[in-house]
Design a protein around this motif. Sequence first.
Motif, PDB file in Angstrom:
ATOM      1  N   LEU A  79     -11.406   9.164   5.883  1.00 60.92           N
ATOM      2  CA  LEU A  79     -10.605   7.964   5.991  1.00 60.92           C
ATOM      3  C   LEU A  79      -9.441   8.242   6.939  1.00 60.92           C
ATOM      4  O   LEU A  79      -9.277   9.353   7.429  1.00 60.92           O
ATOM      5  CB  LEU A  79     -10.088   7.541   4.617  1.00 60.92           C
ATOM      6  N   GLU A  80      -8.621   7.242   7.170  1.00 54.91           N
ATOM      7  CA  GLU A  80      -7.452   7.479   8.021  1.00 54.91           C
ATOM      8  C   GLU A  80      -6.443   8.369   7.302  1.00 54.91           C
ATOM      9  O   GLU A  80      -6.605   8.682   6.115  1.00 54.91           O
ATOM     10  CB  GLU A  80      -6.830   6.143   8.404  1.00 54.91           C
ATOM     11  N   ARG A 109       0.836  -1.203   0.000  1.00 56.75           N
ATOM     12  CA  ARG A 109       0.000   0.000   0.000  1.00 56.75           C
ATOM     13  C   ARG A 109       0.870   1.252   0.000  1.00 56.75           C
ATOM     14  O   ARG A 109       0.602   2.211  -0.721  1.00 56.75           O
ATOM     15  CB  ARG A 109      -0.943  -0.010   1.202  1.00 56.75           C
ATOM     16  N   ARG A 110       1.939   1.254   0.796  1.00 52.45           N
ATOM     17  CA  ARG A 110       2.792   2.432   0.838  1.00 52.45           C
ATOM     18  C   ARG A 110       3.500   2.629  -0.504  1.00 52.45           C
ATOM     19  O   ARG A 110       3.639   3.754  -0.993  1.00 52.45           O
ATOM     20  CB  ARG A 110       3.824   2.305   1.971  1.00 52.45           C
ATOM     21  N   THR A 114     -11.829   8.451  -3.916  1.00 49.74           N
ATOM     22  CA  THR A 114     -11.127   9.325  -2.980  1.00 49.74           C
ATOM     23  C   THR A 114     -11.577  10.756  -3.232  1.00 49.74           C
ATOM     24  O   THR A 114     -11.995  11.098  -4.341  1.00 49.74           O
ATOM     25  CB  THR A 114      -9.601   9.217  -3.142  1.00 49.74           C
ATOM     26  N   GLY A 115     -11.503  11.570  -2.193  1.00 44.67           N
ATOM     27  CA  GLY A 115     -12.020  12.923  -2.307  1.00 44.67           C
ATOM     28  C   GLY A 115     -13.542  12.910  -2.254  1.00 44.67           C
ATOM     29  O   GLY A 115     -14.168  11.938  -1.822  1.00 44.67           O
ATOM     30  N   GLU A 116     -14.154  13.984  -2.695  1.00 49.48           N
ATOM     31  CA  GLU A 116     -15.603  14.096  -2.714  1.00 49.48           C
ATOM     32  C   GLU A 116     -16.095  13.919  -4.147  1.00 49.48           C
ATOM     33  O   GLU A 116     -15.934  14.810  -4.979  1.00 49.48           O
ATOM     34  CB  GLU A 116     -16.040  15.455  -2.152  1.00 49.48           C
ATOM     35  N   GLY A 139      -5.441   3.247  -1.875  1.00 48.31           N
ATOM     36  CA  GLY A 139      -4.879   2.123  -1.151  1.00 48.31           C
ATOM     37  C   GLY A 139      -5.343   1.957   0.271  1.00 48.31           C
ATOM     38  O   GLY A 139      -4.929   1.016   0.963  1.00 48.31           O
ATOM     39  N   LEU A 140      -6.221   2.820   0.751  1.00 45.38           N
ATOM     40  CA  LEU A 140      -6.750   2.704   2.108  1.00 45.38           C
ATOM     41  C   LEU A 140      -7.973   1.794   2.124  1.00 45.38           C
ATOM     42  O   LEU A 140      -8.831   1.874   1.235  1.00 45.38           O
ATOM     43  CB  LEU A 140      -7.124   4.082   2.657  1.00 45.38           C
TER      44      LEU A 140
END
Length: 304
Positions: free
Chosen positions: A217-218, A4-5, A279-281, A61-62
């Motif tokens: 998210l985190e 993921r990283r 991701t995002g809105e 990736g989260l």
Amino acid sequence: MSTRRAFLLAPVGFLQRQAVRLLDAKGESVSFLYGDQPLFDYRYSPARPKTYVHPLYAPNGLPLTLDGTADHIHHRGLMLAWTNVNGYDFWGETDPGVKGRIVHQSFEKFGEAELVAINHWIGAGETLLLERRSLQARAPTREFLRLEWESELRTAGRPVKLQADHADRPVKAEYNGLGMRFVYSMNRGSALNSNGTAGTAKVNGERARWCAFHGPLEVGSFGGAAIFDHPNNPRHPTPFYAAAGKTFSYLSAAPTWHESFRIEAGAPLRLRYAVITFTGEASPEMLERLYRDWTATRGGKAGN
């Protein structure tokens, strides 16, 4: 460096050079990967009470989903389930009632960004339903990831009724269907559907082409997921269920909210959905465009 990283730090153009591949941990799960980027895992171990997807990732990736939490042990990532299938509960795991199990039998197809799994829905030793489940992954972008889910349910003998209630007590379960449990950081999130209705309380029970849930998210990011209802599904547009609060957040396509399904011999029930993570809105206009793009390539007209 973790997968993921490595993905989060990948250079521009990384996504364009990859291909979707499937990695099978025999007897346990299948990972869908885009190059080295994890998309989702399909869990099919016979030791589990049902087959389901977890984790399902956002494009960055989260992870977006939770599995078997202490507050709702039966919440299994992204799952298809009902509380009352001819009197057997295929949703709950520890609450009262006679439980059923969704048991993996074999893979009919495996590879080329798709698997087709054969599942048996079993209650007290009796096979009630034969399910042919197809899961497909599409190449993600930086903003969107798409999973396509199709389930064809056939009776194994006698007619089968799928009901959004409990056989052992007078409690409704409108949320039955294809649903997903979100990570805790999204508990204060919100929902929006294709009609422009916003807020979890307001979208509940309302028929829509799609419904999205979004929240934090985190690591300070923001994202969510949307479920698209195919125009050829029975009762399209479908009712949706959404929940957000201190304990959990959830989103489901709930086709039996108002009326049960009855599956007769020789007349299978076919359900087709796309699950979009973002991701995002994600704007309503963007989600509508993605919805129409999907239906145009999957044999349906989007309608109004």
